[in-house]
Enzyme design. Structure first.
Site, PDB file in Angstrom:
ATOM      1  CB  SER A  95       2.437  69.580 -70.459  1.00  0.00           C
ATOM      2  OG  SER A  95       3.245  68.419 -70.431  1.00  0.00           O
ATOM      3  CE  LYS A 110       1.998  66.782 -73.971  1.00  0.00           C
ATOM      4  NZ  LYS A 110       2.895  67.238 -72.961  1.00  0.00           N
TER       5      LYS A 110
END
Lengths: 100, 146
Positions: free
Chosen positions: B40, B83
């Site tokens: 991701s 993230k």
């Protein structure tokens, strides 16, 4: 009774009672939805004094990662020296527990 | 003879406890090495990259927009996710997927941050589970080791 970091203000720690765990459906007091199913990895906390408490009825279920500690005893003032009981008030019991 | 061995064992245990305490304090308050897995954050961080994260900016509340952070997962408190911070409290963020025709926006609530992976097509982030409380941030990644 647990101590957790406030989701609204990360510098503040708040102390509340754990009312429901993940998977339970509970009836809320003053929250935007009447019945709430606590999502996975979250818990529902409430203060004992319902009218004046900034708890899950204001900011919703909190993530377990924000949990910091558990309050076990009152040490001061000496006349209030006691062990805190993990007791759930009968009117705040969850309506449906998730079966294992 | 026996007392000698006992003395040495206790000294060894003492050193182990001291080392353990210092290591725990270092990992909790200063930083540590983290192994990242998952697609991701490509192309910035590939699968099984080793990065160094520091925890001081979390304690002094100076995480900024654009930082890559390690966060405790909101759904599973035992696992961590990595993230980028896209929005801080009060910012207006776009909550819809890039493929949607109609874009929806919302404001990040007080005390929360909006996280998104760099690989937008293959990332479960705040677009799925909403804004994440600031208290869940563990540390900020400063550089890649390997």
């Amino acid at each position: 009774i647990s101590c957790l970091r406030s989701p609204r203000n990360p510098e503040q720690k708040i102390i509340k009672r754990v009312i429901a765990l993940e998977g339970d459906i509970i009836k809320t007091i003053g929250y935007k939805k009447k019945y709430v199913k606590v999502p996975h990895g979250h818990i529902w906390v409430e203060g004992d004094h319902h009218g004046h408490s900034f708890d899950s009825n204001a900011f919703g279920p909190v993530s377990l990662g924000l949990l910091h500690a558990r309050a076990t005893h009152i040490l001061w003032p000496p006349q209030r020296w006691q062990k805190l009981q993990p007791v759930l008030p009968p009117e705040r019991k969850p309506l449906q527990r998730e079966q294992e | 003879m026996f007392l000698n061995v006992l003395g040495k064992t206790f000294r060894f245990l003492g050193y182990t406890v001291q080392y353990g305490c210092i290591a725990h304090c270092a990992f909790e308050y200063l930083g540590g090495i983290v192994v990242c897995s998952g697609p991701s954050m490509e192309p910035t961080i590939q699968n099984s990259d080793i990065v160094f994260s520091e925890n001081l900016s979390r304690h002094f509340y100076c995480i900024q927009k654009g930082d890559i952070v390690i966060v405790k997962s909101p759904h599973d408190p035992k696992s961590n996710i990595c993230k980028r911070v896209i929005g801080l409290e009060g910012d207006k963020v776009c909550t819809s997927n890039p493929s949607d025709f109609l874009k929806s926006h919302s404001y990040v609530p007080k005390g929360h941050v909006w996280l998104e992976g760099d690989n937008l097509r293959n990332s479960t982030d705040s677009r799925c589970y909403g804004p994440v409380p600031y208290g869940l941030i563990r540390g900020r990644i400063c550089f890649k080791v390997y």
